[in-house]
Design an enzyme around this catalytic site. Structure first.
Site, PDB file in Angstrom:
ATOM      1  N   LYS A  60      50.891  36.375  32.694  1.00 14.75           N
ATOM      2  CA  LYS A  60      49.808  35.658  33.390  1.00 14.75           C
ATOM      3  C   LYS A  60      50.388  34.395  33.991  1.00 14.75           C
ATOM      4  O   LYS A  60      51.358  33.848  33.462  1.00 14.75           O
ATOM      5  CB  LYS A  60      48.689  35.289  32.399  1.00 14.75           C
TER       6      LYS A  60
HETATM    7  P1  NAD Z   1      36.894  34.797  41.333  1.00 12.72           P
HETATM    8  O1  NAD Z   1      37.635  33.541  41.609  1.00 12.72           O
HETATM    9  O2  NAD Z   1      36.758  35.793  42.402  1.00 12.72           O
HETATM   10  O3  NAD Z   1      35.444  34.440  40.767  1.00 12.72           O
HETATM   11  C1  NAD Z   1      35.284  33.554  39.686  1.00 12.72           C
HETATM   12  C2  NAD Z   1      33.824  33.162  39.594  1.00 12.72           C
HETATM   13  O4  NAD Z   1      33.646  32.303  38.459  1.00 12.72           O
HETATM   14  C3  NAD Z   1      33.345  32.399  40.826  1.00 12.72           C
HETATM   15  O5  NAD Z   1      32.031  32.795  41.136  1.00 12.72           O
HETATM   16  C4  NAD Z   1      33.393  30.944  40.323  1.00 12.72           C
HETATM   17  O6  NAD Z   1      32.507  30.102  41.023  1.00 12.72           O
HETATM   18  C5  NAD Z   1      32.931  31.150  38.895  1.00 12.72           C
HETATM   19  N1  NAD Z   1      33.236  29.985  38.056  1.00 12.72           N
HETATM   20  C6  NAD Z   1      34.356  29.219  38.034  1.00 12.72           C
HETATM   21  N2  NAD Z   1      34.207  28.202  37.175  1.00 12.72           N
HETATM   22  C7  NAD Z   1      32.974  28.318  36.646  1.00 12.72           C
HETATM   23  C8  NAD Z   1      32.211  27.567  35.714  1.00 12.72           C
HETATM   24  N3  NAD Z   1      32.730  26.469  35.151  1.00 12.72           N
HETATM   25  N4  NAD Z   1      30.961  27.997  35.394  1.00 12.72           N
HETATM   26  C9  NAD Z   1      30.422  29.111  35.966  1.00 12.72           C
HETATM   27  N5  NAD Z   1      31.091  29.855  36.861  1.00 12.72           N
HETATM   28  C10 NAD Z   1      32.336  29.472  37.200  1.00 12.72           C
HETATM   29  O7  NAD Z   1      37.628  35.418  40.025  1.00 12.72           O
HETATM   30  P2  NAD Z   1      37.538  36.901  39.483  1.00 12.72           P
HETATM   31  O8  NAD Z   1      38.763  37.602  39.906  1.00 12.72           O
HETATM   32  O9  NAD Z   1      36.199  37.472  39.735  1.00 12.72           O
HETATM   33  O10 NAD Z   1      37.725  36.623  37.914  1.00 12.72           O
HETATM   34  C11 NAD Z   1      36.632  36.364  37.048  1.00 12.72           C
HETATM   35  C12 NAD Z   1      37.026  36.691  35.620  1.00 12.72           C
HETATM   36  O11 NAD Z   1      37.403  38.080  35.554  1.00 12.72           O
HETATM   37  C13 NAD Z   1      38.226  35.923  35.050  1.00 12.72           C
HETATM   38  O12 NAD Z   1      38.037  35.734  33.677  1.00 12.72           O
HETATM   39  C14 NAD Z   1      39.371  36.875  35.281  1.00 12.72           C
HETATM   40  O13 NAD Z   1      40.451  36.641  34.390  1.00 12.72           O
HETATM   41  C15 NAD Z   1      38.687  38.195  34.980  1.00 12.72           C
HETATM   42  N6  NAD Z   1      39.373  39.367  35.531  1.00 12.72           N
HETATM   43  C16 NAD Z   1      39.592  39.499  36.861  1.00 12.72           C
HETATM   44  C17 NAD Z   1      40.218  40.643  37.342  1.00 12.72           C
HETATM   45  C18 NAD Z   1      40.431  40.884  38.805  1.00 12.72           C
HETATM   46  O14 NAD Z   1      40.848  41.985  39.161  1.00 12.72           O
HETATM   47  N7  NAD Z   1      40.115  39.969  39.693  1.00 12.72           N
HETATM   48  C19 NAD Z   1      40.654  41.629  36.441  1.00 12.72           C
HETATM   49  C20 NAD Z   1      40.403  41.470  35.079  1.00 12.72           C
HETATM   50  C21 NAD Z   1      39.756  40.333  34.639  1.00 12.72           C
END
Ligand code: NAD
Length: 374
Positions: A60
């Site tokens: 990561k």
């Molecule tokens: P992203 O940046 O596209 O979206 C993140 C979201 O979280 C946004 O809407 C942002 O405004 C919100 N956010 C940030 N800080 C916040 C807070 N303090 N309170 C409330 N909301 C908040 O990211 P993503 O790729 O959708 O990732 C989201 C989660 O999913 C993370 O935990 C990431 O590790 C996990 N994840 C993502 C993937 C992927 O393929 N993108 C895969 C597995 C896990």
């Protein structure tokens, strides 16, 4: 910076384990990024890949800054400079970054371009697999953009089938409306599930009729957050967690559900789209209250699974169609879901423990088989 000023940023890359294959894991751009956070997230990647049977290890990375405070050009320069600093610490057979919070397919294309342009010319096209989650045009896979949300929804469907729960007409609350949250909302809406409350870094909104996931996703793409979206009533974070619904998909940061939030939640099922959204105290309260949780390393594993397909396609110079990707993803998610729930029932443990045990088991077997060198 665009102003001509020079700024120093702090970035990290953690390589946790590579016994099952090259290190694999997202790149996060967020102001709360820290060494400990990324160590924990890299560890979870190791367990996730082992659970799914994806031949990768765990890694990561991230940069500690708020991407919303920067222009497109500044983001490009920050990404390229960091990728160059990583140098040969990443590579298609060594450590393969992907998108995570605050990064997207554009970030991955910049990383790929920077990496391949610093290697030998004759190897350029062999090196595209250094990152996954690229745009389709630049070597990405069909289905990668939606893969994590898709995987979350596959798990919810499996749960609904076993619980004999009809998803048509059901309701959901979703925290985070980025890649994972918005795509989960979109795919749930196709099954007849309305998202009645959501929130992001800018605040929370409720709409008892259900949000139009397409329109809200478009709005966030243009405006960067849900702030100002006209079809919803502003609510507090506490009100969001109190909203009665059938499903809750946390899809933002880790540690969002502690004791207090776990007491408030009025839902039938939680599917962890985010990594580590529930802390141990919150998990204990949910267990007492009998609210089932599909754990992160299972629920959000669709992303790394399609990342693996992207890597295979790049290495073989292939391009699979969307149906092929969907078919394979469904098969792998179902298998991992069934194995986890079977183990949980057999050993009388919760699904999180079952998922960890299955992952550790396969890693331990690998270590035993390989033995100690020399
Ligand atoms: P992203 O940046 O596209 O979206 C993140 C979201 O979280 C946004 O809407 C942002 O405004 C919100 N956010 C940030 N800080 C916040 C807070 N303090 N309170 C409330 N909301 C908040 O990211 P993503 O790729 O959708 O990732 C989201 C989660 O999913 C993370 O935990 C990431 O590790 C996990 N994840 C993502 C993937 C992927 O393929 N993108 C895969 C597995 C896990």
């Amino acid at each position: 910076m665009d102003s001509g000023e020079t700024r120093l940023f702090k970035g990290y890359r953690i390589q946790h384990n590579n016994v099952m294959g090259p290190y694999k894991g997202g790149m996060r751009y967020h102001e709360q990024v820290s060494l400990d956070e990324l160590k924990a997230l890299a560890t979870q990647m190791t367990w996730k890949c082992a659970l799914l049977g994806v031949p990768f290890g765990g890694g990561k990375g991230g940069i500690k800054f708020n991407p919303h405070d920067h222009s497109h050009d500044e983001l490009r320069r920050i990404t390229r400079r960091f990728t160059h600093a990583l140098g040969s610490n990443i590579g298609p057979a060594h450590d393969i970054p992907a998108p995570d919070m605050g990064t997207n397919s554009q970030t991955m294309v910049w990383m790929m371009d920077t990496y391949i342009n610093t290697g030998p010319t004759y190897e350029k096209n062999d090196q595209r697999a250094v990152v996954t989650g690229k745009t389709i045009n630049s070597g990405g896979s069909e289905g990668r953009e939606m893969a994590t949300g898709q995987g979350v929804v596959h798990c919810i469907k499996e749960w609904a089938r076993e619980a004999r729960f009809d998803l048509e007409g059901a309701t959901a609350i979703i925290q985070g409306f980025g890649n994972v949250g918005s795509n989960a909302a979109l795919l749930l809406s196709k099954l007849g599930v309305s998202t009645i409350a959501t929130g992001d870094h800018s605040g929370y909104l409720r709409n008892d009729e259900g949000f139009n996931a397409h329109k809200l996703q478009d709005y966030v793409r243009v405006n960067g957050s849900i702030d100002g979206y006209p079809r919803g009533e502003k609510i507090s974070r506490a009100e969001f967690f109190e909203t009665k619904a059938d499903l809750f998909v946390p899809a933002a940061l880790e540690n969002q559900v502690g004791e207090e939030e776990a007491m408030k939640l009025d839902v039938r099922l939680i599917a962890e789209g985010a990594n580590g959204p529930i802390n141990p105290r919150g998990a204990a309260v949910l267990a007492d209250r009998g609210i089932p949780v599909i754990p992160d390393i299972l629920a959000n594993s669709g992303g790394v699974t399609v990342s693996y397909y992207e890597w295979v396609q790049n290495r073989n110079s292939e391009h699979w169609d969307a149906e092929e990707v969907q078919r394979r993803l469904l098969h792998m998610m179902r298998r991992a879901y069934q194995r986890t729930m079977f183990y949980a029932a057999e050993k009388k443990v919760d699904p999180r423990i079952a998922a960890y045990a299955l992952a550790l088991d396969s890693l331990a077997t690998s270590y035993k088989e390989r033995g100690i060198f020399p």
